[in-house]
Design an enzyme around this catalytic site. Sequence first.
Site, mmCIF file in Angstrom:
data_model
loop_
_atom_site.group_PDB
_atom_site.id
_atom_site.type_symbol
_atom_site.label_atom_id
_atom_site.label_comp_id
_atom_site.label_asym_id
_atom_site.label_seq_id
_atom_site.Cartn_x
_atom_site.Cartn_y
_atom_site.Cartn_z
ATOM 1 N N ILE A 29 41.286 25.410 24.585
ATOM 2 C CA ILE A 29 42.371 26.383 24.722
ATOM 3 C C ILE A 29 43.257 26.443 23.467
ATOM 4 O O ILE A 29 43.990 27.421 23.264
ATOM 5 C CB ILE A 29 43.205 26.077 26.000
ATOM 6 C CG1 ILE A 29 43.920 27.308 26.504
ATOM 7 C CG2 ILE A 29 44.163 24.935 25.781
ATOM 8 C CD1 ILE A 29 43.031 28.354 27.086
ATOM 9 N N GLU A 87 44.129 12.680 23.705
ATOM 10 C CA GLU A 87 45.054 13.480 24.508
ATOM 11 C C GLU A 87 44.653 13.501 25.984
ATOM 12 O O GLU A 87 45.482 13.263 26.848
ATOM 13 C CB GLU A 87 45.050 14.910 23.934
ATOM 14 C CG GLU A 87 46.148 15.807 24.407
ATOM 15 C CD GLU A 87 45.972 17.219 23.847
ATOM 16 O OE1 GLU A 87 46.007 18.155 24.652
ATOM 17 O OE2 GLU A 87 45.787 17.363 22.624
ATOM 18 N N HIS A 92 35.080 13.753 26.119
ATOM 19 C CA HIS A 92 34.683 15.098 25.704
ATOM 20 C C HIS A 92 34.242 15.095 24.254
ATOM 21 O O HIS A 92 34.762 14.357 23.428
ATOM 22 C CB HIS A 92 35.821 16.109 25.914
ATOM 23 C CG HIS A 92 37.144 15.687 25.366
ATOM 24 N ND1 HIS A 92 37.962 14.783 26.007
ATOM 25 C CD2 HIS A 92 37.804 16.053 24.235
ATOM 26 C CE1 HIS A 92 39.069 14.607 25.295
ATOM 27 N NE2 HIS A 92 38.991 15.364 24.205
ATOM 28 N N HIS A 94 33.978 17.588 21.022
ATOM 29 C CA HIS A 94 34.387 18.860 20.423
ATOM 30 C C HIS A 94 33.203 19.401 19.626
ATOM 31 O O HIS A 94 32.653 18.687 18.773
ATOM 32 C CB HIS A 94 35.537 18.658 19.427
ATOM 33 C CG HIS A 94 36.831 18.197 20.024
ATOM 34 N ND1 HIS A 94 37.882 19.049 20.276
ATOM 35 C CD2 HIS A 94 37.254 16.960 20.389
ATOM 36 C CE1 HIS A 94 38.904 18.351 20.781
ATOM 37 N NE2 HIS A 94 38.549 17.077 20.853
HETATM 38 P P1 AMP Z 1 41.633 15.070 22.406
HETATM 39 O O1 AMP Z 1 41.798 14.337 23.728
HETATM 40 O O2 AMP Z 1 42.513 14.496 21.337
HETATM 41 O O3 AMP Z 1 40.189 15.151 21.979
HETATM 42 O O4 AMP Z 1 42.136 16.563 22.613
HETATM 43 C C1 AMP Z 1 41.988 17.235 23.850
HETATM 44 C C2 AMP Z 1 41.601 18.673 23.615
HETATM 45 O O5 AMP Z 1 41.569 19.315 24.890
HETATM 46 C C3 AMP Z 1 42.561 19.469 22.737
HETATM 47 O O6 AMP Z 1 41.825 20.086 21.696
HETATM 48 C C4 AMP Z 1 43.173 20.505 23.694
HETATM 49 O O7 AMP Z 1 43.406 21.749 23.087
HETATM 50 C C5 AMP Z 1 42.089 20.608 24.751
HETATM 51 N N1 AMP Z 1 42.600 21.015 26.063
HETATM 52 C C6 AMP Z 1 43.611 20.443 26.745
HETATM 53 N N2 AMP Z 1 43.806 21.079 27.916
HETATM 54 C C7 AMP Z 1 42.898 22.082 27.966
HETATM 55 C C8 AMP Z 1 42.591 23.112 28.913
HETATM 56 N N3 AMP Z 1 43.273 23.237 30.071
HETATM 57 N N4 AMP Z 1 41.592 23.974 28.623
HETATM 58 C C9 AMP Z 1 40.898 23.858 27.469
HETATM 59 N N5 AMP Z 1 41.131 22.909 26.539
HETATM 60 C C10 AMP Z 1 42.117 22.040 26.772
#
Ligand code: AMP
Length: 129
Positions: A29, A87, A92, A94
């Site tokens: 997002i 975060e 996940h 990327h």
């Molecule tokens: P990280 O945990 O550091 O790999 O980052 C988490 C990623 O999840 C970030 O790039 C956010 O933009 C993404 N993210 C968080 N919430 C959502 C959501 N509801 N839909 C899509 N992406 C998300």
Amino acid sequence: MTIFSRIINGEIPCYKIAESENCFAFLDINPMVRGHVLVIPKREVDYLFDLTDQELSDLQLFAKKIAVAQKKVIPCQRVGQAVLGMEVPHAHIHLIPMQTEKDMLFSNPKLKLSEQEFQQIASDIRAAL
Ligand code: AMP
């Protein structure tokens, strides 16, 4: 339950790309670039390397299919992959279509895309699967 589990369950909307028995893919997002996808296991595990060998293998092969589709429809040199997990505590990967290595800098400002742009990108990637 993590926010990503709620996305898998359909409680929170997402721009879905694909799912398999054990994996799910959707647009990030806050994308670094157009076509930035997250690939996740359906099982709620925080740390990627706590997945079983089979789960990790399934996830990586699922990610490969998505990356092949991204490369077909998003102009890029290649699709890079990164794992941070700082975060959201749900493992996940990327998948980031890259023109230069700078596209992989997570400190970059994120793209602001309209609802319509997200929909179009998701639909383009889905069509290339
Ligand atoms: P990280 O945990 O550091 O790999 O980052 C988490 C990623 O999840 C970030 O790039 C956010 O933009 C993404 N993210 C968080 N919430 C959502 C959501 N509801 N839909 C899509 N992406 C998300």
